[in-house]
Design a protein around this motif. Sequence first.
Motif, PDB file in Angstrom:
ATOM      1  N   PHE A   1       3.729   9.727 -10.721  1.00 43.02           N
ATOM      2  CA  PHE A   1       2.777  10.570 -11.445  1.00 43.02           C
ATOM      3  C   PHE A   1       2.597  11.946 -10.810  1.00 43.02           C
ATOM      4  O   PHE A   1       2.111  12.861 -11.464  1.00 43.02           O
ATOM      5  CB  PHE A   1       1.409   9.879 -11.547  1.00 43.02           C
ATOM      6  N   GLY A   2       2.948  12.088  -9.547  1.00 43.15           N
ATOM      7  CA  GLY A   2       2.670  13.313  -8.810  1.00 43.15           C
ATOM      8  C   GLY A   2       1.202  13.359  -8.433  1.00 43.15           C
ATOM      9  O   GLY A   2       0.353  12.770  -9.116  1.00 43.15           O
ATOM     10  N   LEU A   3       0.912  14.039  -7.348  1.00 47.28           N
ATOM     11  CA  LEU A   3      -0.487  14.079  -6.909  1.00 47.28           C
ATOM     12  C   LEU A   3      -1.364  14.841  -7.897  1.00 47.28           C
ATOM     13  O   LEU A   3      -2.507  14.453  -8.150  1.00 47.28           O
ATOM     14  CB  LEU A   3      -0.583  14.665  -5.505  1.00 47.28           C
ATOM     15  N   ALA A   4      -0.842  15.911  -8.482  1.00 44.87           N
ATOM     16  CA  ALA A   4      -1.621  16.655  -9.485  1.00 44.87           C
ATOM     17  C   ALA A   4      -1.866  15.787 -10.716  1.00 44.87           C
ATOM     18  O   ALA A   4      -2.967  15.800 -11.282  1.00 44.87           O
ATOM     19  CB  ALA A   4      -0.909  17.939  -9.860  1.00 44.87           C
ATOM     20  N   GLY A   5      -0.853  15.020 -11.117  1.00 47.83           N
ATOM     21  CA  GLY A   5      -1.021  14.118 -12.258  1.00 47.83           C
ATOM     22  C   GLY A   5      -2.019  13.015 -11.956  1.00 47.83           C
ATOM     23  O   GLY A   5      -2.824  12.637 -12.814  1.00 47.83           O
ATOM     24  N   THR A   6      -1.969  12.504 -10.750  1.00 46.80           N
ATOM     25  CA  THR A   6      -2.929  11.475 -10.342  1.00 46.80           C
ATOM     26  C   THR A   6      -4.337  12.051 -10.325  1.00 46.80           C
ATOM     27  O   THR A   6      -5.280  11.403 -10.792  1.00 46.80           O
ATOM     28  CB  THR A   6      -2.551  10.904  -8.956  1.00 46.80           C
ATOM     29  N   ALA A   7      -4.484  13.277  -9.822  1.00 50.08           N
ATOM     30  CA  ALA A   7      -5.800  13.929  -9.822  1.00 50.08           C
ATOM     31  C   ALA A   7      -6.286  14.133 -11.248  1.00 50.08           C
ATOM     32  O   ALA A   7      -7.469  13.913 -11.546  1.00 50.08           O
ATOM     33  CB  ALA A   7      -5.728  15.255  -9.076  1.00 50.08           C
ATOM     34  N   GLY A   8      -5.382  14.527 -12.137  1.00 53.98           N
ATOM     35  CA  GLY A   8      -5.747  14.678 -13.544  1.00 53.98           C
ATOM     36  C   GLY A   8      -6.206  13.372 -14.159  1.00 53.98           C
ATOM     37  O   GLY A   8      -7.162  13.335 -14.943  1.00 53.98           O
ATOM     38  N   TYR A   9      -5.549  12.286 -13.799  1.00 54.95           N
ATOM     39  CA  TYR A   9      -5.970  10.975 -14.301  1.00 54.95           C
ATOM     40  C   TYR A   9      -7.349  10.622 -13.772  1.00 54.95           C
ATOM     41  O   TYR A   9      -8.202  10.152 -14.530  1.00 54.95           O
ATOM     42  CB  TYR A   9      -4.959   9.886 -13.916  1.00 54.95           C
TER      43      TYR A   9
ATOM     44  N   TYR B   1       0.831  -1.205   0.000  1.00 52.43           N
ATOM     45  CA  TYR B   1       0.000   0.000   0.000  1.00 52.43           C
ATOM     46  C   TYR B   1       0.866   1.256   0.000  1.00 52.43           C
ATOM     47  O   TYR B   1       0.553   2.235  -0.689  1.00 52.43           O
ATOM     48  CB  TYR B   1      -0.961   0.014   1.187  1.00 52.43           C
ATOM     49  N   LEU B   2       1.952   1.246   0.753  1.00 51.36           N
ATOM     50  CA  LEU B   2       2.860   2.391   0.760  1.00 51.36           C
ATOM     51  C   LEU B   2       3.489   2.594  -0.617  1.00 51.36           C
ATOM     52  O   LEU B   2       3.594   3.728  -1.098  1.00 51.36           O
ATOM     53  CB  LEU B   2       3.946   2.207   1.818  1.00 51.36           C
ATOM     54  N   ALA B   3       3.910   1.519  -1.255  1.00 53.54           N
ATOM     55  CA  ALA B   3       4.499   1.623  -2.593  1.00 53.54           C
ATOM     56  C   ALA B   3       3.480   2.180  -3.585  1.00 53.54           C
ATOM     57  O   ALA B   3       3.800   3.024  -4.420  1.00 53.54           O
ATOM     58  CB  ALA B   3       5.013   0.262  -3.058  1.00 53.54           C
ATOM     59  N   HIS B   4       2.250   1.718  -3.480  1.00 58.13           N
ATOM     60  CA  HIS B   4       1.209   2.162  -4.408  1.00 58.13           C
ATOM     61  C   HIS B   4       0.876   3.635  -4.207  1.00 58.13           C
ATOM     62  O   HIS B   4       0.557   4.340  -5.165  1.00 58.13           O
ATOM     63  CB  HIS B   4      -0.047   1.296  -4.244  1.00 58.13           C
ATOM     64  N   SER B   5       0.976   4.118  -2.987  1.00 51.70           N
ATOM     65  CA  SER B   5       0.669   5.528  -2.736  1.00 51.70           C
ATOM     66  C   SER B   5       1.903   6.404  -2.930  1.00 51.70           C
ATOM     67  O   SER B   5       1.896   7.328  -3.750  1.00 51.70           O
ATOM     68  CB  SER B   5       0.097   5.713  -1.329  1.00 51.70           C
ATOM     69  N   ILE B   6       2.958   6.131  -2.217  1.00 56.61           N
ATOM     70  CA  ILE B   6       4.142   6.994  -2.233  1.00 56.61           C
ATOM     71  C   ILE B   6       4.891   6.898  -3.562  1.00 56.61           C
ATOM     72  O   ILE B   6       5.165   7.906  -4.214  1.00 56.61           O
ATOM     73  CB  ILE B   6       5.097   6.649  -1.060  1.00 56.61           C
TER      74      ILE B   6
ATOM     75  N   ALA C   1      -3.912   9.533   0.464  1.00 52.09           N
ATOM     76  CA  ALA C   1      -3.802   9.610   1.921  1.00 52.09           C
ATOM     77  C   ALA C   1      -4.243   8.305   2.583  1.00 52.09           C
ATOM     78  O   ALA C   1      -3.590   7.817   3.511  1.00 52.09           O
ATOM     79  CB  ALA C   1      -4.617  10.784   2.453  1.00 52.09           C
ATOM     80  N   ALA C   2      -5.341   7.732   2.107  1.00 49.82           N
ATOM     81  CA  ALA C   2      -5.839   6.479   2.684  1.00 49.82           C
ATOM     82  C   ALA C   2      -4.817   5.360   2.511  1.00 49.82           C
ATOM     83  O   ALA C   2      -4.544   4.609   3.462  1.00 49.82           O
ATOM     84  CB  ALA C   2      -7.164   6.092   2.043  1.00 49.82           C
ATOM     85  N   GLU C   3      -4.240   5.246   1.315  1.00 52.77           N
ATOM     86  CA  GLU C   3      -3.259   4.190   1.075  1.00 52.77           C
ATOM     87  C   GLU C   3      -1.994   4.412   1.901  1.00 52.77           C
ATOM     88  O   GLU C   3      -1.421   3.459   2.429  1.00 52.77           O
ATOM     89  CB  GLU C   3      -2.904   4.124  -0.409  1.00 52.77           C
ATOM     90  N   ALA C   4      -1.544   5.662   1.997  1.00 51.65           N
ATOM     91  CA  ALA C   4      -0.318   5.952   2.758  1.00 51.65           C
ATOM     92  C   ALA C   4      -0.527   5.715   4.250  1.00 51.65           C
ATOM     93  O   ALA C   4       0.274   5.023   4.899  1.00 51.65           O
ATOM     94  CB  ALA C   4       0.136   7.387   2.495  1.00 51.65           C
TER      95      ALA C   4
END
Length: 136
Positions: free
Chosen positions: A34-42, A22-27, A58-61
Amino acid sequence: MTQKRLTDDGVTLLRVSLGVMYLAHSIVLKLFTFGLAGTAGYFESIGLPGWLAYVTFAAEAVGGVMLVLGIYARWAAVALVPALLGAIIWVHGGNGWVFTAPGGGWEYPFYLIILSVAQFLLGDGRYALRPSPTLR
């Protein structure tokens, strides 16, 4: 070693490895790749609100840290299942089973759901900082 000790160690191994994933998938994926902005864009590109990317990150981290440290681990594991169901429904479900398919298949999130449910059913294992209350 007794069977109880071996079982507790196995549950601990499951808990820590699940938390690391889960940490790897989030962090690693969402923040560093992708960056958080890139992830939000996706998220927005597939019809989901962009803010949901930040909540998912945040939930995954936080859930990953809770699992690794053993802080209410069984509840952290089961709390992450809805995000994985969402990943299957909105992202990977139409891509087929194999995760190497274009867009990624649904095998990996499905497997994490199974592991998360198993963690919930088995409990926290050894060395948990704050064990979950025992289910009755």
